[in-house]
Enzyme design. Structure first.
Site, mmCIF file in Angstrom:
data_model
loop_
_atom_site.group_PDB
_atom_site.id
_atom_site.type_symbol
_atom_site.label_atom_id
_atom_site.label_comp_id
_atom_site.label_asym_id
_atom_site.label_seq_id
_atom_site.Cartn_x
_atom_site.Cartn_y
_atom_site.Cartn_z
ATOM 1 N N CYS A 171 3.151 -7.165 5.827
ATOM 2 C CA CYS A 171 4.524 -7.672 5.831
ATOM 3 C C CYS A 171 4.628 -8.949 6.684
ATOM 4 O O CYS A 171 4.135 -9.986 6.288
ATOM 5 C CB CYS A 171 5.495 -6.567 6.285
ATOM 6 S SG CYS A 171 7.218 -6.975 5.944
ATOM 7 N N HIS A 230 4.174 -2.379 2.505
ATOM 8 C CA HIS A 230 3.832 -1.527 3.654
ATOM 9 C C HIS A 230 2.917 -0.382 3.239
ATOM 10 O O HIS A 230 3.396 0.731 2.986
ATOM 11 C CB HIS A 230 5.111 -0.967 4.296
ATOM 12 C CG HIS A 230 5.862 -1.984 5.093
ATOM 13 N ND1 HIS A 230 5.582 -2.247 6.422
ATOM 14 C CD2 HIS A 230 6.855 -2.825 4.739
ATOM 15 C CE1 HIS A 230 6.398 -3.192 6.862
ATOM 16 N NE2 HIS A 230 7.174 -3.576 5.862
ATOM 17 N N GLU A 260 1.123 1.320 5.072
ATOM 18 C CA GLU A 260 1.133 2.372 6.115
ATOM 19 C C GLU A 260 2.218 3.412 5.872
ATOM 20 O O GLU A 260 2.162 4.504 6.419
ATOM 21 C CB GLU A 260 1.258 1.737 7.508
ATOM 22 C CG GLU A 260 2.662 1.339 7.936
ATOM 23 C CD GLU A 260 3.172 0.059 7.273
ATOM 24 O OE1 GLU A 260 2.460 -0.514 6.419
ATOM 25 O OE2 GLU A 260 4.305 -0.360 7.603
#
Ligand code: MN
Length: 248
Positions: free
Chosen positions: A117, A220, A222
């Site tokens: 990001c 993202h 994660e």
């Protein structure tokens, strides 16, 4: 073999932060999902707060096996020579300048770099590119890349460029990615290649062609570790970190 030591950068609240958790204190913090993401793989995660004294960055970079540039507040537009467009967004100039130095030194020492990001945008800025400061007001025709009810994520397809490292990692020509950003890469840095884009043309992935692992994604991974592509990205990054530390 020792697991690779991976430093991740952090968010910062300014001293005047009025958010309840800050209570006027200057804080460094990180969304725990980054820590969960890293500790779900074979590596040693290490928090790296923004340092104002940059003199030890070369030693710092020498001591780690890889650098994860995390998401966070806006990149400071002054770093790519623009006036900041006034708005509701938080901007983090100290972190911006710290990360620029980290990225340049990591490139100099051939240490793997993975940007998520804001981190993806930072790689572009550190190498001379620029950003849309606010997609909605500057890029007409672009879709919504951030839910108004943030932090709830919105999702959109991303086309993955054939022949890219990203394509080799995820093994797909298209991915459904999450989206929680109001800035994006505008002018691409000369050395970089676009590896993913949304249907509206917004850049969703970049990398540095060549041997070094220098890769950024606008989404993202994660927060979507149920997806094999997210795991594959982290594993590819860590594999480069291990390779690099063996070669030392
Ligand atoms: Mn997006």
């Amino acid at each position: 073999m020792k697991p690779p030591l991976i430093a991740f950068t952090m968010d910062q609240s300014p001293a005047a932060d009025v958010r309840p958790f800050a209570r006027g204190r200057e804080l460094y913090f990180i969304n725990a999902v980054y820590v969960r993401y890293l500790e779900g793989a074979d590596c040693l995660p290490m928090a790296l707060p923004t340092l104002l004294d940059h003199s030890r960055i070369p030693s710092l970079i020498a001591g780690i096996d890889g650098l994860l540039l995390t998401g966070g507040d806006d990149v400071y537009a002054g770093a790519y020579g623009e006036e900041v467009i006034p708005g509701q967004w938080r901007i983090d100039p100290p972190r911006t300048f710290f990360e620029i130095e980290l990225i340049r030194e990591a490139l100099h020492q051939h240490k793997p770099l993975f940007g998520i990001c804001r981190g993806c945008q930072m790689i572009n800025v550190a190498l001379g590119g620029s950003l849309w400061q606010d997609i909605a007001s500057q890029a007409p025709g672009a879709r919504q890349h951030r839910s108004p009810e943030s932090p709830i994520l919105t999702y959109h397809p991303a086309a993955i460029a054939a022949g890219s490292r990203l394509h080799a990692i995820v093994g797909r020509e298209s991915l459904t990615v999450n989206s929680s950003h109001h800035q994006a890469i505008r002018k691409l840095a000369p050395q970089l290649q676009i590896t993913a884009h949304a249907e509206d043309g917004i850049i969703e992935g970049i990398e540095l062609p060549g041997e070094d692992f220098v890769l950024g994604v606008q989404w993202h991974p994660e927060t979507m570790d149920e997806m094999s592509s997210s795991r594959a990205l982290l594993e590819a990054f860590l594999a480069s970190c291990r390779e690099r530390s063996l070669a030392r």
